[in-house]
Every structure is written in C-alpha cells, then in structure tokens.
Design a protein around this motif. Sequence first.
Motif, PDB file in Angstrom:
ATOM      1  N   ALA A 118       0.432  -1.449  -0.064  1.00  0.00           N
ATOM      2  CA  ALA A 118      -0.459   0.205  -0.072  1.00  0.00           C
ATOM      3  C   ALA A 118       1.056   1.483  -0.132  1.00  0.00           C
ATOM      4  O   ALA A 118       2.245   1.342   0.137  1.00  0.00           O
ATOM      5  CB  ALA A 118      -1.236  -0.076   0.927  1.00  0.00           C
ATOM      6  N   HIS A 119       0.864   2.376  -0.601  1.00  0.00           N
ATOM      7  CA  HIS A 119       0.746   3.459  -0.703  1.00  0.00           C
ATOM      8  C   HIS A 119       0.006   4.433  -0.654  1.00  0.00           C
ATOM      9  O   HIS A 119      -0.971   4.525  -1.398  1.00  0.00           O
ATOM     10  CB  HIS A 119       1.644   3.514  -1.883  1.00  0.00           C
ATOM     11  N   ARG A 120       0.615   5.744  -0.341  1.00  0.00           N
ATOM     12  CA  ARG A 120      -0.225   7.058  -0.014  1.00  0.00           C
ATOM     13  C   ARG A 120       1.160   8.576   0.213  1.00  0.00           C
ATOM     14  O   ARG A 120       2.202   8.113   0.540  1.00  0.00           O
ATOM     15  CB  ARG A 120      -1.156   7.193   1.246  1.00  0.00           C
ATOM     16  N   THR A 121       0.406   9.362   0.329  1.00  0.00           N
ATOM     17  CA  THR A 121       1.367  10.391   0.066  1.00  0.00           C
ATOM     18  C   THR A 121       0.873  11.508   1.179  1.00  0.00           C
ATOM     19  O   THR A 121      -0.733  11.366   1.150  1.00  0.00           O
ATOM     20  CB  THR A 121       1.164  11.222  -1.328  1.00  0.00           C
ATOM     21  N   ILE A 122       1.522  12.383   1.780  1.00  0.00           N
ATOM     22  CA  ILE A 122       1.089  13.336   2.780  1.00  0.00           C
ATOM     23  C   ILE A 122       1.881  14.118   2.999  1.00  0.00           C
ATOM     24  O   ILE A 122       2.927  14.045   2.315  1.00  0.00           O
ATOM     25  CB  ILE A 122       1.818  11.881   4.290  1.00  0.00           C
TER      26      ILE A 122
ATOM     27  N   GLU B   2       5.883  13.544   1.716  1.00  0.00           N
ATOM     28  CA  GLU B   2       6.228  12.541   2.187  1.00  0.00           C
ATOM     29  C   GLU B   2       5.199  11.005   1.329  1.00  0.00           C
ATOM     30  O   GLU B   2       4.178  11.796   1.378  1.00  0.00           O
ATOM     31  CB  GLU B   2       6.372  12.503   3.595  1.00  0.00           C
ATOM     32  N   ALA B   3       6.478  10.346   0.538  1.00  0.00           N
ATOM     33  CA  ALA B   3       5.544   9.121  -0.111  1.00  0.00           C
ATOM     34  C   ALA B   3       5.543   7.761   2.009  1.00  0.00           C
ATOM     35  O   ALA B   3       6.736   7.530   1.436  1.00  0.00           O
ATOM     36  CB  ALA B   3       5.998   8.878  -1.104  1.00  0.00           C
ATOM     37  N   LEU B   4       4.687   7.490   1.704  1.00  0.00           N
ATOM     38  CA  LEU B   4       4.653   5.613   2.796  1.00  0.00           C
ATOM     39  C   LEU B   4       4.327   5.280   1.845  1.00  0.00           C
ATOM     40  O   LEU B   4       3.397   4.956   1.145  1.00  0.00           O
ATOM     41  CB  LEU B   4       3.211   6.455   4.012  1.00  0.00           C
TER      42      LEU B   4
ATOM     43  N   ALA C  80       6.246  -3.183   9.086  1.00  0.00           N
ATOM     44  CA  ALA C  80       7.370  -2.154   8.242  1.00  0.00           C
ATOM     45  C   ALA C  80       6.590  -1.182   7.907  1.00  0.00           C
ATOM     46  O   ALA C  80       6.102  -1.243   6.338  1.00  0.00           O
ATOM     47  CB  ALA C  80       8.265  -3.022   7.102  1.00  0.00           C
ATOM     48  N   VAL C  81       7.098   0.143   7.443  1.00  0.00           N
ATOM     49  CA  VAL C  81       6.437   1.559   6.072  1.00  0.00           C
ATOM     50  C   VAL C  81       7.843   1.999   6.346  1.00  0.00           C
ATOM     51  O   VAL C  81       9.255   2.476   7.403  1.00  0.00           O
ATOM     52  CB  VAL C  81       5.789   2.057   7.253  1.00  0.00           C
ATOM     53  N   THR C  82       7.895   2.014   5.384  1.00  0.00           N
ATOM     54  CA  THR C  82       8.958   3.446   4.802  1.00  0.00           C
ATOM     55  C   THR C  82       8.306   4.788   4.074  1.00  0.00           C
ATOM     56  O   THR C  82       6.998   4.748   3.291  1.00  0.00           O
ATOM     57  CB  THR C  82       9.624   2.741   3.151  1.00  0.00           C
ATOM     58  N   ILE C  83       8.829   5.353   5.303  1.00  0.00           N
ATOM     59  CA  ILE C  83       9.010   6.724   4.276  1.00  0.00           C
ATOM     60  C   ILE C  83       9.808   7.885   3.608  1.00  0.00           C
ATOM     61  O   ILE C  83      10.668   7.343   3.782  1.00  0.00           O
ATOM     62  CB  ILE C  83       8.221   7.860   5.921  1.00  0.00           C
ATOM     63  N   THR C  84       9.291   8.880   2.287  1.00  0.00           N
ATOM     64  CA  THR C  84      10.742   8.874   1.913  1.00  0.00           C
ATOM     65  C   THR C  84      10.062  10.613   1.068  1.00  0.00           C
ATOM     66  O   THR C  84       9.123  10.619   1.182  1.00  0.00           O
ATOM     67  CB  THR C  84      10.503   8.245   0.300  1.00  0.00           C
ATOM     68  N   GLU C  85      10.982  11.540   1.878  1.00  0.00           N
ATOM     69  CA  GLU C  85      10.324  12.778   1.475  1.00  0.00           C
ATOM     70  C   GLU C  85      11.258  12.911   0.807  1.00  0.00           C
ATOM     71  O   GLU C  85      12.101  12.766   0.291  1.00  0.00           O
ATOM     72  CB  GLU C  85      11.523  13.999   3.007  1.00  0.00           C
ATOM     73  N   ASN C  86      10.531  13.988  -0.300  1.00  0.00           N
ATOM     74  CA  ASN C  86       9.910  14.056  -1.718  1.00  0.00           C
ATOM     75  C   ASN C  86      10.829  15.656  -1.359  1.00  0.00           C
ATOM     76  O   ASN C  86      11.284  16.032  -2.960  1.00  0.00           O
ATOM     77  CB  ASN C  86       8.927  13.486  -2.339  1.00  0.00           C
ATOM     78  N   THR C  87      10.791  15.858  -0.084  1.00  0.00           N
ATOM     79  CA  THR C  87      11.715  17.470  -0.506  1.00  0.00           C
ATOM     80  C   THR C  87      12.951  17.070   0.562  1.00  0.00           C
ATOM     81  O   THR C  87      12.757  16.875   0.848  1.00  0.00           O
ATOM     82  CB  THR C  87      10.563  18.648   0.322  1.00  0.00           C
ATOM     83  N   SER C  88      14.312  17.755  -0.651  1.00  0.00           N
ATOM     84  CA  SER C  88      15.101  17.985  -0.180  1.00  0.00           C
ATOM     85  C   SER C  88      15.760  18.585   1.153  1.00  0.00           C
ATOM     86  O   SER C  88      14.383  19.604   1.542  1.00  0.00           O
ATOM     87  CB  SER C  88      16.432  17.707  -0.109  1.00  0.00           C
ATOM     88  N   ARG C  89      16.435  18.324   1.922  1.00  0.00           N
ATOM     89  CA  ARG C  89      16.352  19.033   3.424  1.00  0.00           C
ATOM     90  C   ARG C  89      17.743  19.878   3.348  1.00  0.00           C
ATOM     91  O   ARG C  89      18.632  18.602   3.807  1.00  0.00           O
ATOM     92  CB  ARG C  89      16.275  18.960   4.665  1.00  0.00           C
ATOM     93  N   LYS C  90      18.165  20.763   3.175  1.00  0.00           N
ATOM     94  CA  LYS C  90      19.442  21.120   3.478  1.00  0.00           C
ATOM     95  C   LYS C  90      20.481  20.630   2.313  1.00  0.00           C
ATOM     96  O   LYS C  90      21.536  20.178   2.792  1.00  0.00           O
ATOM     97  CB  LYS C  90      19.644  21.273   4.504  1.00  0.00           C
TER      98      LYS C  90
ATOM     99  N   GLU D 282      15.457   8.865   3.987  1.00  0.00           N
ATOM    100  CA  GLU D 282      14.526   7.715   3.943  1.00  0.00           C
ATOM    101  C   GLU D 282      14.343   7.268   4.884  1.00  0.00           C
ATOM    102  O   GLU D 282      15.572   7.033   5.704  1.00  0.00           O
ATOM    103  CB  GLU D 282      14.987   7.294   2.383  1.00  0.00           C
ATOM    104  N   VAL D 283      13.370   7.090   5.719  1.00  0.00           N
ATOM    105  CA  VAL D 283      13.024   6.486   7.169  1.00  0.00           C
ATOM    106  C   VAL D 283      12.510   5.224   6.807  1.00  0.00           C
ATOM    107  O   VAL D 283      11.248   5.101   6.087  1.00  0.00           O
ATOM    108  CB  VAL D 283      12.215   7.209   7.938  1.00  0.00           C
ATOM    109  N   LYS D 284      12.848   4.190   7.768  1.00  0.00           N
ATOM    110  CA  LYS D 284      12.259   3.070   7.837  1.00  0.00           C
ATOM    111  C   LYS D 284      11.722   3.131   9.103  1.00  0.00           C
ATOM    112  O   LYS D 284      12.247   2.703  10.568  1.00  0.00           O
ATOM    113  CB  LYS D 284      12.924   1.844   7.293  1.00  0.00           C
ATOM    114  N   ILE D 285      10.432   2.295   9.260  1.00  0.00           N
ATOM    115  CA  ILE D 285      10.214   1.931  10.873  1.00  0.00           C
ATOM    116  C   ILE D 285       9.843   1.011  10.387  1.00  0.00           C
ATOM    117  O   ILE D 285       8.528   0.484   9.596  1.00  0.00           O
ATOM    118  CB  ILE D 285       8.558   3.011  10.951  1.00  0.00           C
ATOM    119  N   LEU D 286       9.764   0.275  11.867  1.00  0.00           N
ATOM    120  CA  LEU D 286       9.492  -1.382  11.732  1.00  0.00           C
ATOM    121  C   LEU D 286       9.195  -1.743  13.488  1.00  0.00           C
ATOM    122  O   LEU D 286       9.770  -1.600  14.109  1.00  0.00           O
ATOM    123  CB  LEU D 286      10.800  -2.068  11.564  1.00  0.00           C
ATOM    124  N   ILE D 287       8.246  -1.928  13.388  1.00  0.00           N
ATOM    125  CA  ILE D 287       7.159  -2.176  14.716  1.00  0.00           C
ATOM    126  C   ILE D 287       7.409  -3.803  14.885  1.00  0.00           C
ATOM    127  O   ILE D 287       6.455  -4.489  14.105  1.00  0.00           O
ATOM    128  CB  ILE D 287       5.604  -1.774  14.835  1.00  0.00           C
ATOM    129  N   ARG D 288       7.995  -4.525  15.509  1.00  0.00           N
ATOM    130  CA  ARG D 288       7.651  -5.901  16.053  1.00  0.00           C
ATOM    131  C   ARG D 288       7.173  -6.125  17.037  1.00  0.00           C
ATOM    132  O   ARG D 288       7.587  -5.662  18.025  1.00  0.00           O
ATOM    133  CB  ARG D 288       9.445  -6.287  16.561  1.00  0.00           C
TER     134      ARG D 288
END
Length: 156
Positions: free
Chosen positions: A41-45, A60-62, A73-83, A88-94
């Motif tokens: 599944a994919h969504r944009t915030i 951000e794309a989730l 497990a979710v990957t969040i890709t920030e589509n706007t650069s920072r500095k 890309e942030v990976k969140i893993l909940i176990r």
Amino acid sequence: SSSRVFNYSKSPWSFPPDSRRREDLILPEHQLISFGAMVGAHRTISYDRLRNGEVERRVEALTVDADDTEEVAVTITENTSRKGFSIEVKILIRAVSENACEATILAELRPIRTIKNQATVHKAFCLVTKEISMKYGTEGKGEFLLYSVGKVFFLH
C-alpha cells in the motif's frame, strides 16, 4: 528554530496493480486497514510547515513493506530535500509478546548536491539529523510519527 505543521492532507491509499486488495479501496480507511494486510500500500502525505517565519511545503510518500502478525514495516520517503539531503526513514514495529511491541526507526540521508565546503556539509548534516530525531525520536516526542503512522497501522 520553531516549526508548526498545518494544511495537513493525505491521499487515499493505493495498491499495486496486481494486488488483490485493490477491490477493497472502496472501504472506509479504518476498515481497509483492519480488513487485511496492507503490504504494498502507498499514500502521500503533504503539509505546510512554518519554519523561521517562512512556509515550507513538505511531501512524503508512505509505503507499507510488511504487515503481518509479527511485524509492520513502513518506508517514508521525503520528497523535498532538506539542506541538500534526501531522506528515507524505515519504521519497523515488531511484536515481542502478546501485549507488547518494539519499534526501530532507521533514517538514511543521501547528499543530492555537491558542496565543496566540508564544514558546511557537516553543519547541514547535523541540523538534518537533529530534525529527524525531533520528528521520529523519543526526545522530540516523535509527535508527527504518532500522527502519521501510529494511528494508521496495527498488528493484526
């Protein structure tokens, strides 16, 4: 530097073309999420952020990489650069027991432009890692993480 988030919006969830879950997209969001695995599944915030008196638009794309009884497990890709860095942030909940889980958050920063002055690169890197820690970590209370992920994904 204080920041405030407003004009928060999220796109509807989508699934890959070959997913059997595509027919479930007509369900309300809470039913869609609880009805079955969200893998693929994919969504944009998107949201605006007031930072140092200026409005910044963030997108951000989730993407859900795993969703079963053991882990989400979710990957969040920030589509706007920072500095000058892409993030890309990976969140893993176990699940660690029937009533408890643990979360691991990994952030990957990649330079997207060449800056010759290494002191400037180092300063920008430190600022970006601090922002990521404030957004996703425990010291900054990770409020945005709880808002965008914690209320959306459940261990089935």
